[in-house]
Every structure is written in C-alpha cells, then in structure tokens.
Design a protein around this motif. Structure first.
Motif, PDB file in Angstrom:
ATOM      1  N   TRP A  61      20.471 -14.980 -45.471  1.00  0.00           N
ATOM      2  CA  TRP A  61      20.344 -15.750 -44.232  1.00  0.00           C
ATOM      3  C   TRP A  61      18.976 -15.528 -43.594  1.00  0.00           C
ATOM      4  N   THR A  62      18.402 -14.330 -43.751  1.00  0.00           N
ATOM      5  CA  THR A  62      17.049 -14.073 -43.249  1.00  0.00           C
ATOM      6  C   THR A  62      16.046 -14.944 -44.000  1.00  0.00           C
ATOM      7  N   ARG A  63      16.215 -15.050 -45.319  1.00  0.00           N
ATOM      8  CA  ARG A  63      15.320 -15.915 -46.111  1.00  0.00           C
ATOM      9  C   ARG A  63      15.486 -17.378 -45.701  1.00  0.00           C
ATOM     10  N   THR A  64      16.735 -17.784 -45.410  1.00  0.00           N
ATOM     11  CA  THR A  64      16.973 -19.152 -44.949  1.00  0.00           C
ATOM     12  C   THR A  64      16.247 -19.395 -43.631  1.00  0.00           C
ATOM     13  N   ARG A  65      16.322 -18.441 -42.721  1.00  0.00           N
ATOM     14  CA  ARG A  65      15.618 -18.570 -41.436  1.00  0.00           C
ATOM     15  C   ARG A  65      14.112 -18.711 -41.664  1.00  0.00           C
ATOM     16  N   GLU A  66      13.555 -17.880 -42.523  1.00  0.00           N
ATOM     17  CA  GLU A  66      12.113 -17.937 -42.797  1.00  0.00           C
ATOM     18  C   GLU A  66      11.720 -19.295 -43.380  1.00  0.00           C
ATOM     19  N   ARG A  67      12.565 -19.812 -44.272  1.00  0.00           N
ATOM     20  CA  ARG A  67      12.288 -21.131 -44.860  1.00  0.00           C
ATOM     21  C   ARG A  67      12.338 -22.212 -43.781  1.00  0.00           C
ATOM     22  N   LEU A  68      13.341 -22.146 -42.920  1.00  0.00           N
ATOM     23  CA  LEU A  68      13.467 -23.138 -41.850  1.00  0.00           C
ATOM     24  C   LEU A  68      12.284 -23.067 -40.885  1.00  0.00           C
ATOM     25  N   GLN A  69      11.777 -21.871 -40.629  1.00  0.00           N
ATOM     26  CA  GLN A  69      10.638 -21.736 -39.722  1.00  0.00           C
ATOM     27  C   GLN A  69       9.367 -22.338 -40.326  1.00  0.00           C
ATOM     28  N   ARG A  70       9.309 -22.415 -41.638  1.00  0.00           N
ATOM     29  CA  ARG A  70       8.159 -23.092 -42.269  1.00  0.00           C
ATOM     30  C   ARG A  70       8.294 -24.611 -42.181  1.00  0.00           C
ATOM     31  N   VAL A  71       9.529 -25.096 -42.054  1.00  0.00           N
ATOM     32  CA  VAL A  71       9.793 -26.536 -42.040  1.00  0.00           C
ATOM     33  C   VAL A  71       9.733 -27.116 -40.628  1.00  0.00           C
ATOM     34  N   HIS A  72      10.251 -26.369 -39.639  1.00  0.00           N
ATOM     35  CA  HIS A  72      10.377 -26.891 -38.278  1.00  0.00           C
ATOM     36  C   HIS A  72       9.446 -26.161 -37.313  1.00  0.00           C
ATOM     37  N   ARG A  73       8.836 -26.910 -36.430  1.00  0.00           N
ATOM     38  CA  ARG A  73       8.025 -26.303 -35.368  1.00  0.00           C
ATOM     39  C   ARG A  73       8.907 -25.774 -34.247  1.00  0.00           C
ATOM     40  N   SER A  74      10.018 -26.447 -34.003  1.00  0.00           N
ATOM     41  CA  SER A  74      10.885 -26.085 -32.883  1.00  0.00           C
ATOM     42  C   SER A  74      11.816 -24.927 -33.259  1.00  0.00           C
ATOM     43  N   PRO A  75      11.731 -23.799 -32.526  1.00  0.00           N
ATOM     44  CA  PRO A  75      12.684 -22.713 -32.773  1.00  0.00           C
ATOM     45  C   PRO A  75      14.135 -23.143 -32.540  1.00  0.00           C
ATOM     46  N   LEU A  76      14.350 -24.084 -31.639  1.00  0.00           N
ATOM     47  CA  LEU A  76      15.715 -24.556 -31.406  1.00  0.00           C
ATOM     48  C   LEU A  76      16.251 -25.330 -32.606  1.00  0.00           C
ATOM     49  N   GLN A  77      15.386 -26.106 -33.281  1.00  0.00           N
ATOM     50  CA  GLN A  77      15.845 -26.801 -34.488  1.00  0.00           C
ATOM     51  C   GLN A  77      16.139 -25.800 -35.598  1.00  0.00           C
ATOM     52  N   VAL A  78      15.345 -24.737 -35.675  1.00  0.00           N
ATOM     53  CA  VAL A  78      15.632 -23.669 -36.635  1.00  0.00           C
ATOM     54  C   VAL A  78      17.003 -23.070 -36.339  1.00  0.00           C
TER      55      VAL A  78
END
Length: 198
Positions: A61-78
């Motif tokens: 899940w940490t890796r998923t979060r890191e991947r999402l942070q590369r995709v989205h600018r918005s922390p709320l979308q992450v």
C-alpha cells in the motif's frame, strides 16, 4: 522469488482461502513446496507468519501511495484513490486484521496507526497546497476517515459484491470531501475508482 517470499504468498493464499484459524502450517508448506523446517527457519509461528503477511501488504500500500503521488498533483486525489485501492484488492489483510487472535493483539492498533498517519500526511499536504477548507482539524478528520474506511472493509467481509464495496467507498468520499476540501477543489476531484488500464 526467495523462500520467504514464497512462504508469504502461500500464507496469504491459505489465510484468504480458509481464514486464519482454519489455515494450517501444513497448508502453507504444501502451497509453498517447502518443509516445516524451512518455514520455521523464517517464522516462529503461524501468528508471526500472519503478521509478516500484514506487513508485506502495508508495504504494498505504501508503494501504491508513492505511485499515486507520481500520477496526481492533488494529495486529496491520492487519498481518494488510495482508499479505493485498499478496498479494491480485497486483500487477505482485511480478513486477517479482524479475526482472532490477530485482532486481540496490538497488530491492529499498529496497522490502524499507520493508516491514520498516512491520511494525516496527505491531509497536511492538501492543507499546504491550499486544498482544505479553513479550520479543518486534520487529526480528527484522519481518525474519522480511517474509521469509515475500516467500516467499509468490515462490511466487505460479509458482502461478495466488489462493485458494491466500490460504491460504498465512493459514497464515503462524496460525504467527506465537501467537509474537507474547498468547493473548487472538491469539484475537481474524482470520487469513483480510477479506471484500470487494460
């Protein structure tokens, strides 16, 4: 794949299929194709094996979060997408965390504390970017969001309808985001699960 990785994958399969109580060390060894001696060379007990499965899922899940942070600018979308990811995989972690004797130990407290910390970090990042409404209590909101997501996870154990679970997570975000995000930010967020690439 190392022997340890193979054991963790086999344990996850056995716990998911049979539950923690009914799954046996023999089942795990058979699935992994190893002896009990090999298993006990890595894990002292079935419970230690279950905790390691939970830890591995937390790392995923940490890796998923890191991947999402590369995709989205918005922390709320992450945060929204991470909430969907945790529930979409219907991981064995959901079954393990809330079954005795795992749930009777500090394992659940540690996992929930990690989730809460992650939500707090994302909310703080959103606050820094000016995405949150004025006066949002980040700690209280993080606790409440995690409690709601855990509730959806518990519900998913009894419901064999993954799309229904996704609807519940989207409903959770539709309820919470307007209380957290500025209206213009809220309007820009997608609350439905992201479409999977084919």
């Amino acid at each position: 794949m190392t022997t340890r990785d193979g054991l963790l994958s086999a344990a996850a399969e056995a716990f998911d299929r049979d539950g923690y109580v009914r799954a046996t060390i023999d089942d795990v060894c058979d699935l992994a194709g190893v002896t009990k001696g090999a298993l006990y060379g890595h894990f002292s007990s079935k419970k230690a094996l279950a905790v390691a499965v939970l830890d591995r899922q937390a790392q995923e899940w940490t890796r998923t979060r890191e991947r999402l942070q590369r995709v989205h600018r918005s922390p709320l979308q992450v945060l929204v997408d991470l909430g969907h990811a945790v529930n979409e995989d219907r991981a064995v972690a959901q079954r393990l965390l809330f079954q005795a004797p795992i749930c009777d130990d500090d394992v659940v407290d540690r996992q929930v504390a990690q989730w809460t910390s992650t939500v707090q970090e994302l909310l703080r990042a959103a606050e820094y970017r000016g995405e949150l409404r004025d006066g949002v209590d980040v700690e209280a909101c993080a606790d409440a969001v995690v409690a709601a997501l855990v509730g959806v996870q518990l519900m998913s154990l009894a419901v064999e309808d993954p799309e229904g679970v996704a609807r519940q997570v989207a409903r959770l975000w539709r309820t919470w985001l307007p209380t957290l995000a500025r209206p213009e930010v809220c309007a820009s967020l997608r609350v439905e699960p992201p479409r999977r690439r084919r």
